[in-house]
Design an enzyme around this catalytic site. Structure first.
Site, PDB file in Angstrom:
ATOM      1  N   ASP A 140      -4.318   8.636  -3.571  1.00 26.34           N
ATOM      2  CA  ASP A 140      -4.898   6.516  -3.998  1.00 26.34           C
ATOM      3  C   ASP A 140      -5.064   7.115  -4.917  1.00 26.34           C
ATOM      4  O   ASP A 140      -6.734   7.524  -4.372  1.00 26.34           O
ATOM      5  CB  ASP A 140      -4.546   6.307  -3.108  1.00 26.34           C
ATOM      6  CG  ASP A 140      -4.063   4.716  -2.919  1.00 26.34           C
ATOM      7  OD1 ASP A 140      -3.091   4.877  -3.197  1.00 26.34           O
ATOM      8  OD2 ASP A 140      -5.044   3.693  -3.757  1.00 26.34           O
ATOM      9  N   ASN A 145      -7.064  -2.794 -14.173  1.00 24.95           N
ATOM     10  CA  ASN A 145      -6.203  -3.168 -14.698  1.00 24.95           C
ATOM     11  C   ASN A 145      -6.664  -4.589 -14.818  1.00 24.95           C
ATOM     12  O   ASN A 145      -6.312  -5.446 -16.075  1.00 24.95           O
ATOM     13  CB  ASN A 145      -4.513  -3.699 -13.761  1.00 24.95           C
ATOM     14  CG  ASN A 145      -3.673  -1.934 -14.054  1.00 24.95           C
ATOM     15  OD1 ASN A 145      -3.653  -1.421 -14.668  1.00 24.95           O
ATOM     16  ND2 ASN A 145      -2.785  -1.981 -12.669  1.00 24.95           N
ATOM     17  N   HIS A 167      -2.800  -3.233 -18.635  1.00 29.00           N
ATOM     18  CA  HIS A 167      -2.108  -3.087 -17.362  1.00 29.00           C
ATOM     19  C   HIS A 167      -1.831  -1.094 -19.081  1.00 29.00           C
ATOM     20  O   HIS A 167      -1.525  -0.472 -18.149  1.00 29.00           O
ATOM     21  CB  HIS A 167      -0.633  -2.996 -17.716  1.00 29.00           C
ATOM     22  CG  HIS A 167      -0.717  -4.561 -16.475  1.00 29.00           C
ATOM     23  ND1 HIS A 167      -0.288  -3.481 -14.902  1.00 29.00           N
ATOM     24  CD2 HIS A 167      -1.188  -5.473 -16.210  1.00 29.00           C
ATOM     25  CE1 HIS A 167      -0.609  -5.119 -14.668  1.00 29.00           C
ATOM     26  NE2 HIS A 167      -1.382  -6.336 -15.128  1.00 29.00           N
ATOM     27  N   ASP A 192      -2.008   2.584 -17.232  1.00 26.94           N
ATOM     28  CA  ASP A 192      -0.947   3.809 -17.651  1.00 26.94           C
ATOM     29  C   ASP A 192      -1.792   4.993 -17.842  1.00 26.94           C
ATOM     30  O   ASP A 192      -1.735   5.922 -17.639  1.00 26.94           O
ATOM     31  CB  ASP A 192      -0.525   2.708 -18.218  1.00 26.94           C
ATOM     32  CG  ASP A 192       1.322   1.593 -17.755  1.00 26.94           C
ATOM     33  OD1 ASP A 192       0.580   1.611 -16.617  1.00 26.94           O
ATOM     34  OD2 ASP A 192       1.800   1.466 -18.550  1.00 26.94           O
ATOM     35  N   GLU A 231      -0.104   3.865  -8.016  1.00 31.75           N
ATOM     36  CA  GLU A 231      -0.902   4.937  -7.689  1.00 31.75           C
ATOM     37  C   GLU A 231      -1.683   5.989  -7.019  1.00 31.75           C
ATOM     38  O   GLU A 231      -2.939   6.187  -6.970  1.00 31.75           O
ATOM     39  CB  GLU A 231      -2.397   4.043  -7.989  1.00 31.75           C
ATOM     40  CG  GLU A 231      -2.927   2.834  -6.864  1.00 31.75           C
ATOM     41  CD  GLU A 231      -2.720   1.623  -7.316  1.00 31.75           C
ATOM     42  OE1 GLU A 231      -3.222   0.595  -6.438  1.00 31.75           O
ATOM     43  OE2 GLU A 231      -1.242   1.665  -7.690  1.00 31.75           O
TER      44      GLU A 231
END
Length: 300
Positions: A178, A186, A191, A195, A221
């Site tokens: 993770d 973010n 975002h 990404d 994630e």
């Protein structure tokens, strides 16, 4: 046999391997098309620069930065000996690529050292990865953002590996990863950059995964690696390599470099358990990594 002046340049430019020349000061004099393809850097971006400007930011398998010290290229210029090493370069897009480098000294007609040539080849299982992507696309098992297997494919893989363990006794382990503090990426950059950061992590993991193993996006994630034929020590070793390479991957945004770390839960599958119990344990171990300071692998 006479050759036109640019014969050898055309020959080098058509090699699939990357090739570049440096002088004794390690200034890059030539950069072929193979080097452009593997690194993402065009010749006009690197020719004339010093290789220790940290363009490719080479790191060794144990995570040591090479470009600022006496790297293999510098050692060859110093002692005149050819070398071969496995290193990880930093692609222009931000992810890490494993390469095999072969370095040879360059001498003039009088035998004086004038520089060195480095030939490097992509050491990842790219062909196998591309073939796997095509297969996944056909059966809708591909995560569109990261180009990894999606959650459904992760579930299918785990089901298959449990069946193989029961039938043949083949062991496997999982690495449940993770991203640490991903929300702050973010929040700070938006975002779209978030990404792109996920894509960089995915590429780093995929290009450094053995062909027999599986890497997928579990969700959000979170990433899952299914590692075959390993004991606990080897599982942790692979997890630590993933951790190191992700931490040393980054996205350039002007003067900023966006990078993330991963917290990992590592565990071996038991023959008498279910997929749910395995993933619950891996998830708990991942959270233990976070509680102990993040950017670490916890085995259980």
């Amino acid at each position: 046999m006479p050759y036109r002046r640019d014969f050898f340049k055309d020959l080098l430019d058509n090699l699939s391997d990357g090739v570049y020349f440096v002088d004794r000061d390690r200034r890059i004099l030539y950069w072929n098309r193979g080097a452009e393809r593997i690194t993402g850097y065009r010749a006009d971006e690197v020719v004339g620069r010093l290789c220790f400007d940290n363009i490719l930011m080479h790191v060794s398998p144990d995570g040591c930065a090479l470009c600022q010290g006496l790297c293999p290229l510098a050692r060859t210029i110093q002692d005149g000996r050819a070398r071969e090493n496995e290193v990880f370069l930093h692609h222009r897009d931000g992810h890490r690529v494993p390469v095999l480098v072969r370095i040879s000294p360059l001498r003039d007609e009088g035998g004086t050292m004038v520089g060195a040539v480095e030939v490097f080849s992509d050491n990842s299982s790219k062909v196998a990865a591309l073939r796997k992507i095509e297969e996944l696309q056909e059966v809708a098992l591909l995560d569109p953002l990261t180009q990894l297997g999606n959650r459904r494919y992760c579930d299918i893989t785990l089901t298959d590996k449990f069946a193989e363990m029961g039938r043949f006794g083949w062991s496997f382990g999982v690495l449940f990863m993770d991203l640490d503090n991903f929300k702050s990426v973010n929040d700070r950059y938006g975002h779209d950059i978030g990404d792109e950061t996920l894509r960089i992590v995915a590429k780093t993991l995929l290009t450094n995964t053995r062909t027999m193993d599986f890497i997928g996006r579990w969700g959000g994630e979170e990433f899952l690696a299914v590692i075959l034929n390993v004991d606990a020590e080897k599982l942790v070793q692979i997890g630590e390599r993933f951790r190191m390479l992700v931490a040393q991957s980054s996205l350039s945004l002007g003067a900023d470099r966006v990078s993330v770390t991963i917290s990992t839960g590592a565990t071996l599958a038991g023959s008498d358990e279910t997929q749910d119990s395995l993933m619950r344990r891996a998830d708990a171990l991942m959270y233990r990594s976070k509680a102990q300071g993040r950017d670490r692998v916890t085995l259980g």
